[in-house]
Design an enzyme around this catalytic site. Structure first.
Site, short mmCIF file in Angstrom:
data_model
loop_
_atom_site.label_atom_id
_atom_site.label_comp_id
_atom_site.label_asym_id
_atom_site.label_seq_id
_atom_site.Cartn_x
_atom_site.Cartn_y
_atom_site.Cartn_z
N TYR A 33 0.73 -1.04 0.02
CA TYR A 33 0.05 0.03 0.05
C TYR A 33 0.95 1.25 0.00
CZ TYR A 33 0.94 0.82 4.91
OH TYR A 33 1.55 1.42 6.26
N LYS A 147 6.64 -1.95 1.76
CA LYS A 147 5.54 -1.36 2.44
C LYS A 147 4.19 -2.29 2.37
CE LYS A 147 3.45 3.23 3.08
NZ LYS A 147 3.46 3.06 4.61
N LEU A 205 11.37 1.17 6.92
CA LEU A 205 10.54 1.86 5.75
C LEU A 205 11.39 2.93 5.23
CD1 LEU A 205 8.26 1.28 3.66
CD2 LEU A 205 7.28 3.19 4.85
#
Ligand code: PDD
Length: 288
Positions: A33, A147, A205
């Site tokens: 996402y 992600k 991330l």
């Protein structure tokens, strides 16, 4: 005002938008996402977000069900139909619907879902007082650079934060170093005025906001280091903040009950926040 979601090529009343029970995102968290900030009608860092989406998909060998240009157009159409000026665009791509079986389906048809949610602008109270964070163990897998929608450790961490009256949980690796927040990257400013954030390896991330902040720091001559820092170093830092697409630069004034600095948001955090705000204001308009 009606709210629309995009589901596999169709713009649907948000209340009725759904995917099949055998979507692999639902059964295996087999999907990725992105969250893009729509700020006063402008899309913030759309290009880098879509680059990261493509990278996450490539790492998992999921294909984007339409071209990137078509995705961009569909996102704009969704924004146009929803008529929000400030909100969060959510994009999710999964490996699609198939009979439940761990291995990849022989003929996968990936699913694309998008929503737009209105949000209020950054609360001035947070900029005045900062937020509290608590630390938790980092329970995640070894590829946090992708992600994925597999966010259970993040969910548990955020819930632990909320239950202890904090805004965010910072996750600690086995050696006591902070990896990142459950939905944000983590930053400190040392006594020497050096901005520090963990290197973007596979254990965090690579935040799009993180990257923009590093570029802004470079432009205005703030020294920075990409290195690990511990919970203790964070508690003793001059300034601490977190970053993400929804709340860009958020000052942190308390970690696990320990007051950071003088207990007020620091001047560098505030300056970076304001600079990021100006950058958002200068982003391209979503709709012409
Ligand atoms: N989360 N680290 C994690 C684990 C995140 O989930 C996020 C963003 C970030 C910051 O990335 P960016 O600057 O690109 O938003 C770092 C989004 C906002 C979310 O899950 O809602």
């Amino acid at each position: 005002m009606p709210r629309f979601a995009y589901v596999n090529g169709r713009y649907i009343d948000h209340r009725r938008a759904s995917v099949h029970v055998e979507d692999r995102g639902y059964q295996f968290a087999d999907g990725v996402y992105e969250v893009i900030h729509l700020f006063r009608g402008r899309l913030v860092d759309e290009g880098p977000h879509l680059d990261r989406l493509e990278r996450s998909l490539a790492e998992l060998r999921i294909s984007l069900p339409l071209s990137r240009a078509a995705l961009s157009l569909a996102m704009r159409e969704l924004i146009r139909r929803n008529r929000y000026s400030t909100g969060l665009v959510y994009i999710q791509v999964t490996r699609g619907v198939a009979p439940r079986d761990h291995k990849f389906p022989a003929d996968p048809h990936s699913s694309l879902v998008m929503t737009v949610r209105p949000i209020s602008e950054f609360p001035s109270e947070i900029l005045e007082n900062g937020v509290r964070v608590v630390t938790v163990d980092d329970l995640r897998w070894a590829r946090c650079d992708i992600k994925t929608v597999a966010l259970l450790p993040n969910v548990l961490g955020k819930q632990a934060a909320v239950e202890s009256g904090a805004y965010e949980a910072w996750m600690c690796d086995g050696d006591g170093f902070i990896t990142e927040g459950t939905s944000s990257n983590a930053w400190i400013v040392t006594a020497e005025g050096v901005l520090v954030t963990r290197p973007a390896g596979i254990d965090i991330l690579r935040g799009i906001t993180r990257q923009a902040i590093l570029e802004h720091a470079d432009e205005i001559g703030i020294p920075f280091e990409e290195r690990k820092f511990s919970r203790e170093e964070a508690c003793a830092a001059c300034e601490v903040f977190l970053s993400n697409s929804s709340h860009f630069v958020t000052p942190v004034t308390n970690i696990d009950g320990v007051v950071v600095g003088n207990g007020r948001p620091g001047s560098l955090s505030t300056a970076l926040h304001n600079r990021y705000l100006a950058f958002m204001c200068a982003s391209p308009r979503a709709l012409s």
